[in-house]
Each structure stands twice: as C-alpha cells, then as structure tokens.
Write a protein that holds these residues in place. Structure first.
Motif, PDB file in Angstrom:
ATOM      1  N   ASP A   1       1.960   6.622  -7.006  1.00 31.02           N
ATOM      2  CA  ASP A   1       0.972   7.574  -7.496  1.00 31.02           C
ATOM      3  C   ASP A   1       1.433   9.021  -7.302  1.00 31.02           C
TER       4      ASP A   1
ATOM      5  N   ASP B   1       0.827  -1.214   0.000  1.00 29.43           N
ATOM      6  CA  ASP B   1       0.000   0.000   0.000  1.00 29.43           C
ATOM      7  C   ASP B   1       0.862   1.266   0.000  1.00 29.43           C
TER       8      ASP B   1
ATOM      9  N   ARG C   1       2.368   1.734  -3.475  1.00 26.86           N
ATOM     10  CA  ARG C   1       1.345   2.206  -4.427  1.00 26.86           C
ATOM     11  C   ARG C   1       1.110   3.706  -4.248  1.00 26.86           C
ATOM     12  N   ALA C   2       1.011   4.142  -3.003  1.00 27.50           N
ATOM     13  CA  ALA C   2       0.784   5.566  -2.731  1.00 27.50           C
ATOM     14  C   ALA C   2       1.971   6.402  -3.207  1.00 27.50           C
ATOM     15  N   ARG C   3       3.181   5.938  -2.938  1.00 30.53           N
ATOM     16  CA  ARG C   3       4.364   6.683  -3.374  1.00 30.53           C
ATOM     17  C   ARG C   3       4.448   6.701  -4.899  1.00 30.53           C
TER      18      ARG C   3
END
Length: 166
Positions: A60, A53, A56-58
């Motif tokens: 994006d 998670d 994925r955030a980084r």
C-alpha cells in the motif's frame, strides 16, 4: 555542467521503474503468503500472518509512492504461478523463504535506483526480507538480494520478469 534535465529525467524513470518492480513483487508476496498461510499451522501460521500483514502495508505504501512519482500503480494479477507445488507445511516454508529472497533482490535494485530517502526505505525492506528468509529457511546468505540473482537469473517482480510469476 552536472545534473542535466535529461540525467534527472532518467534517474526519475529508473526510480519509478524500481518502485513499480517492488510493488509488483509485493503483490506477488501477498498472494504467496495467502498460499503459505493455508498450508501451515501453529506458531509458523502466526509468523505467516505477520509477514502477510507487513507485505500488505508495504504494498500500500508503494502504491502511494508510485503516485507521488507521477506513475500509475501496477495492479495485482488475478493469480500467480507458484515456483513449485506447495502441498504441505514444509513446502509452504520453502515458498515463504523464496518470496523473501525475491523481494530482497527487488529491494536491492531499489536501493541502487532510489533517491536518498527511498534508498533508506528500500534498505530497511531488504533487511526485513533477509531476516524473514533466514527465519523460514533456517540459514541465510552473505549478501541477500545479490547471490540469488547470480544463481537464478532475474527475480520475479524485477522489470524483466513477468508480473504473474512468483
């Protein structure tokens, strides 16, 4: 005279290249943690999910950064070549540590190439990768992102490595 347009353009290009390399490394990490999550169980699976998670955030955020810098974000590869077979939980933990080591190296490059705000973000990402690597491996290195490079050559995700290799 300092700060010529050519120097600024070169610094911008270096920063964009380093951000693109970090984006490519995050794409590979997301893929790699998919493999890790499929081979690990128990509390370690939750750790893998948290890392997945976070990456994925980084990833994006890096896409947005590339656009802000005037670039076109690199797309993820359809698949990535794993550095070694991952048949069980022990190999999955080694893969997770390897992913984090490679990310630390890429973020070390971004610390060098980034502007002040980007440097702070990259240093935080490097620190997070180093901490995760220690958790997966059980030990750390003195200078995350630097020692590994001297021993193994350029990390994947760097401008000189193929984007479909982990």
């Amino acid at each position: 005279m300092t700060g010529t347009t050519r120097d600024k353009d070169s610094a911008h290009d270096d920063e964009l290249t380093a951000v693109q390399a970090a984006l490519a490394a995050e794409h590979a990490a997301v893929y790699g943690y998919g493999v890790v999550g499929g081979r690990i169980a128990g509390a370690r699976r939750q750790e893998a999910q948290s890392a997945y998670d976070a990456h994925r955030a980084r990833r994006d955020a890096l896409r947005r950064t590339v656009r802000d810098l005037g670039g076109k974000p690199k797309a993820a590869a359809a698949a990535y070549e794993l550095p070694f077979p991952v048949p069980d939980a022990a190999a999955a933990a080694r893969l997770a540590a390897e992913l984090e080591d490679r990310l630390a190296a890429v973020y070390a490059d971004l610390v060098r190439a980034g502007g002040e705000a980007r440097r702070k973000e990259a240093a935080a990402a490097l620190r997070e990768a180093a901490v995760r690597a220690v958790r997966w491996r059980g030990s750390g290195v003195a200078f995350p992102g630097l020692v590994e490079r001297a021993a193994a050559g350029a990390p994947s995700g760097s401008a000189s490595a193929p984007s479909d290799a982990l």
